[in-house]
Design an enzyme around this catalytic site. Structure first.
Site, PDB file in Angstrom:
ATOM      1  N   GLY A  45       0.918  -6.464   2.934  1.00 29.83           N
ATOM      2  CA  GLY A  45       0.783  -6.742   1.509  1.00 29.83           C
ATOM      3  C   GLY A  45       2.007  -7.460   0.975  1.00 29.83           C
ATOM      4  N   HIS A 142      -4.943  -0.624  -2.536  1.00 30.51           N
ATOM      5  CA  HIS A 142      -4.644   0.720  -3.023  1.00 30.51           C
ATOM      6  C   HIS A 142      -5.872   1.599  -3.183  1.00 30.51           C
ATOM      7  CE1 HIS A 142      -0.641  -0.545  -3.185  1.00 30.51           C
ATOM      8  NE2 HIS A 142      -0.254  -0.023  -4.324  1.00 30.51           N
TER       9      HIS A 142
END
Length: 208
Positions: A45, A142
């Site tokens: 990420g 997430h």
């Protein structure tokens, strides 16, 4: 971990889009700087490259390499209509994309020889990865499924004394999503890790 010192930045890090605090960034820099010479770190990420710069500069000090893994199409929360959508990060096709910003950030920071961008999901890359990783930083999707997949895909590549860093760990659900703290708790409950740093929402664990 030693006391943090302010990282000397080759660029204006505050101009780079991202959600990392300076204290968290400094901690990531120290983690990478302390890696064994010639070892490898993995970032899951990258977004526009803020955390990549901190990690990359630390790897550069350690004469090590950082693989920065991101499909650059954003997580669930970055899509149109979601809380963290940024209309400035929409490409010519109308799709969300951080790739151009990321490449510009890495080039401006002088990290092209240290950072290897990987345009892929972390699970896809894990299927072909071989070798150990001295540092894994998880800051990808997430949702619970995404966070669990990132954790399960990469935790087995961390050797003894290697480190696992997890961003956006919030004990209170009103402060932030609970997927990162779930994998943080899984890592501790496994008995394979001990916590060595807690800075803002960043947690750093060391493999026993």
């Amino acid at each position: 971990m030693p006391d943090q010192s302010q990282v000397s930045m080759p660029i204006d890090i505050n101009s780079v889009k991202g959600f990392l605090s300076p204290a968290e960034g400094n901690t990531l820099f120290e983690c990478a700087r302390e890696m064994p010479r010639g070892s490898v770190a993995l970032e899951i990420g990258s977004y526009c490259g803020k955390s990549t710069v901190y990690l990359g500069l630390g790897c550069k000090k350690a004469q090590s390499t950082l693989f920065a893994v991101d499909h650059h199409r954003g997580s669930e929360e970055h899509q149109a209509g979601e809380l963290f959508h940024d209309p400035e990060l929409v490409d010519e096709t109308g799709a969300f994309s951080t790739l151009a910003n990321f490449r510009s950030t890495i080039r401006s920071a002088g990290l092209d020889d240290t950072v290897i961008p990987v345009l892929s999901s972390s699970a896809q890359f894990a299927r072909v990865w071989q070798g150990s990783l001295s540092l894994v930083f998880i800051d990808g999707g997430h949702s619970l499924d995404a966070a669990l997949l990132d954790y399960r895909s990469w935790v087995g590549f961390i050797p003894g004394n290697g480190r696992l860093a997890i961003h956006d760990v919030y004990p209170d659900s009103e402060t932030g999503g609970q997927a990162p703290i779930t994998i943080y708790r899984l890592a501790l409950a496994s008995g394979l890790f001990r916590e060595v740093a807690a800075v803002d929402s960043l947690r750093v664990l060391e493999r026993l």
